[in-house]
Scaffold this active site. Sequence first.
Site, mmCIF file in Angstrom:
data_model
loop_
_atom_site.group_PDB
_atom_site.id
_atom_site.type_symbol
_atom_site.label_atom_id
_atom_site.label_comp_id
_atom_site.label_asym_id
_atom_site.label_seq_id
_atom_site.Cartn_x
_atom_site.Cartn_y
_atom_site.Cartn_z
ATOM 1 N N LYS A 62 10.850 -3.104 -0.947
ATOM 2 C CA LYS A 62 10.773 -1.667 -1.268
ATOM 3 C C LYS A 62 10.338 -0.840 -0.051
ATOM 4 O O LYS A 62 10.918 0.198 0.224
ATOM 5 C CB LYS A 62 9.770 -1.406 -2.404
ATOM 6 C CG LYS A 62 10.145 -2.000 -3.736
ATOM 7 C CD LYS A 62 9.222 -1.524 -4.847
ATOM 8 C CE LYS A 62 7.767 -1.907 -4.637
ATOM 9 N NZ LYS A 62 7.497 -3.356 -4.632
ATOM 10 N N ARG A 64 3.155 2.207 -11.223
ATOM 11 C CA ARG A 64 3.037 0.762 -11.420
ATOM 12 C C ARG A 64 2.540 0.427 -12.825
ATOM 13 O O ARG A 64 2.392 -0.756 -13.142
ATOM 14 C CB ARG A 64 2.044 0.195 -10.413
ATOM 15 C CG ARG A 64 2.687 -0.609 -9.271
ATOM 16 C CD ARG A 64 1.557 -0.954 -8.354
ATOM 17 N NE ARG A 64 1.723 -2.030 -7.445
ATOM 18 C CZ ARG A 64 2.040 -1.898 -6.154
ATOM 19 N NH1 ARG A 64 2.355 -0.735 -5.651
ATOM 20 N NH2 ARG A 64 2.040 -2.949 -5.365
ATOM 21 N N ARG A 88 5.320 -12.227 6.215
ATOM 22 C CA ARG A 88 5.435 -10.803 6.529
ATOM 23 C C ARG A 88 4.386 -10.346 7.545
ATOM 24 O O ARG A 88 3.227 -10.719 7.464
ATOM 25 C CB ARG A 88 5.251 -10.023 5.220
ATOM 26 C CG ARG A 88 5.366 -8.542 5.372
ATOM 27 C CD ARG A 88 5.730 -7.923 4.073
ATOM 28 N NE ARG A 88 4.563 -7.624 3.265
ATOM 29 C CZ ARG A 88 4.618 -6.835 2.181
ATOM 30 N NH1 ARG A 88 5.769 -6.327 1.795
ATOM 31 N NH2 ARG A 88 3.546 -6.609 1.478
ATOM 32 N N ARG A 145 -1.290 -8.721 6.367
ATOM 33 C CA ARG A 145 -2.164 -8.086 5.384
ATOM 34 C C ARG A 145 -2.976 -9.145 4.657
ATOM 35 O O ARG A 145 -2.436 -10.191 4.309
ATOM 36 C CB ARG A 145 -1.316 -7.315 4.359
ATOM 37 C CG ARG A 145 -0.848 -5.975 4.872
ATOM 38 C CD ARG A 145 0.191 -5.342 3.968
ATOM 39 N NE ARG A 145 -0.103 -5.417 2.536
ATOM 40 C CZ ARG A 145 0.673 -4.868 1.594
ATOM 41 N NH1 ARG A 145 1.775 -4.208 1.939
ATOM 42 N NH2 ARG A 145 0.375 -4.976 0.323
ATOM 43 N N ARG A 162 -0.751 -10.898 -7.295
ATOM 44 C CA ARG A 162 0.004 -9.639 -7.262
ATOM 45 C C ARG A 162 1.290 -9.760 -8.073
ATOM 46 O O ARG A 162 1.696 -8.822 -8.764
ATOM 47 C CB ARG A 162 0.325 -9.244 -5.819
ATOM 48 C CG ARG A 162 -0.900 -8.695 -5.101
ATOM 49 C CD ARG A 162 -0.712 -8.665 -3.602
ATOM 50 N NE ARG A 162 0.334 -7.766 -3.185
ATOM 51 C CZ ARG A 162 0.982 -7.871 -2.022
ATOM 52 N NH1 ARG A 162 0.697 -8.840 -1.182
ATOM 53 N NH2 ARG A 162 1.914 -7.001 -1.718
HETATM 54 P P1 AMP Z 1 1.664 -2.380 -1.910
HETATM 55 O O1 AMP Z 1 1.545 -2.014 -0.467
HETATM 56 O O2 AMP Z 1 2.581 -1.472 -2.661
HETATM 57 O O3 AMP Z 1 1.989 -3.836 -2.107
HETATM 58 O O4 AMP Z 1 0.216 -2.139 -2.551
HETATM 59 C C1 AMP Z 1 -0.909 -2.869 -2.103
HETATM 60 C C2 AMP Z 1 -2.027 -2.779 -3.127
HETATM 61 O O5 AMP Z 1 -2.433 -1.416 -3.297
HETATM 62 C C3 AMP Z 1 -1.670 -3.238 -4.524
HETATM 63 O O6 AMP Z 1 -1.765 -4.645 -4.667
HETATM 64 C C4 AMP Z 1 -2.726 -2.498 -5.361
HETATM 65 O O7 AMP Z 1 -3.998 -3.087 -5.236
HETATM 66 C C5 AMP Z 1 -2.779 -1.158 -4.640
HETATM 67 N N1 AMP Z 1 -1.776 -0.219 -5.215
HETATM 68 C C6 AMP Z 1 -0.671 0.272 -4.597
HETATM 69 N N2 AMP Z 1 0.012 1.100 -5.406
HETATM 70 C C7 AMP Z 1 -0.679 1.141 -6.576
HETATM 71 C C8 AMP Z 1 -0.478 1.798 -7.814
HETATM 72 N N3 AMP Z 1 0.599 2.582 -8.032
HETATM 73 N N4 AMP Z 1 -1.396 1.619 -8.801
HETATM 74 C C9 AMP Z 1 -2.478 0.839 -8.604
HETATM 75 N N5 AMP Z 1 -2.704 0.165 -7.467
HETATM 76 C C10 AMP Z 1 -1.826 0.300 -6.446
#
Ligand code: AMP
Length: 216
Positions: free
Chosen positions: A15, A90, A129, A162, A173
């Site tokens: 994404k 989400r 990654r 990360r 996740r």
């Molecule tokens: P991502 O970079 O999208 O994989 O997000 C990394 C982390 O940020 C996720 O595992 C959540 O802990 C937090 N996070 C990102 N977007 C959301 C969201 N829309 N709602 C809640 N937590 C989020």
Amino acid sequence: MATYIVLLGPPGVGKGTQAKILSERTGLAHISSGELFRENLKNNTELGQVAQTYMSKGELVPDDVTIAMIRQRLSRPDCDSGAILDGFPRTPAQAEALATMLSEFNGQVDVVPFITAEEDVLVERLGGRWTCRAGGHVFHKTFNPPKEAGKCDIDGSELYQRDDDKAVTVKRRIAVYLEQTSPLIDYYRDHGKLVEIDGTQPIEQVTQDLLEAVKK
Ligand code: AMP
């Protein structure tokens, strides 16, 4: 009228990579909730500290905090013609909040490309990654390696893994995605917005499919 695109799909499906390309090609702002949290963490804000306790475990940050952050971001002038949302919503509550928010801006979610891949592909992608510190650009040691190891092709900054891309957190996740985010697939399908895209194709082909979905 503004155009709002929600990119849906499991962690590691691409994404972020696709949202960046799509943003360059369409001129729409790219909003990544994960990036916003990581920026807050880097700047040591209160929001960053709250988010970190959830992110490090692979859990979702509470809805109220996340929704407030996105509302603020969507109000900025670079979103006047719309935005590509990557990682938000989400949860069903976030999707409802988004609908309300966008109606206040005289808009709506126009299309929801749903990028798919099997779990073993996601685990492999997340494990290899590398993310750039400055701009969040994403590389993969096998599928999309940087020209120079450890250095971002785009802005030259350092690449790092990360914390939440480490094996245990990756599993959590994906489980959280299945429990809390996957209901959004039916939600947007029922609203006639969902377009399925095969995320195991080469990056450029996924982009082509996305551009096609967005044009319609
Ligand atoms: P991502 O970079 O999208 O994989 O997000 C990394 C982390 O940020 C996720 O595992 C959540 O802990 C937090 N996070 C990102 N977007 C959301 C969201 N829309 N709602 C809640 N937590 C989020």
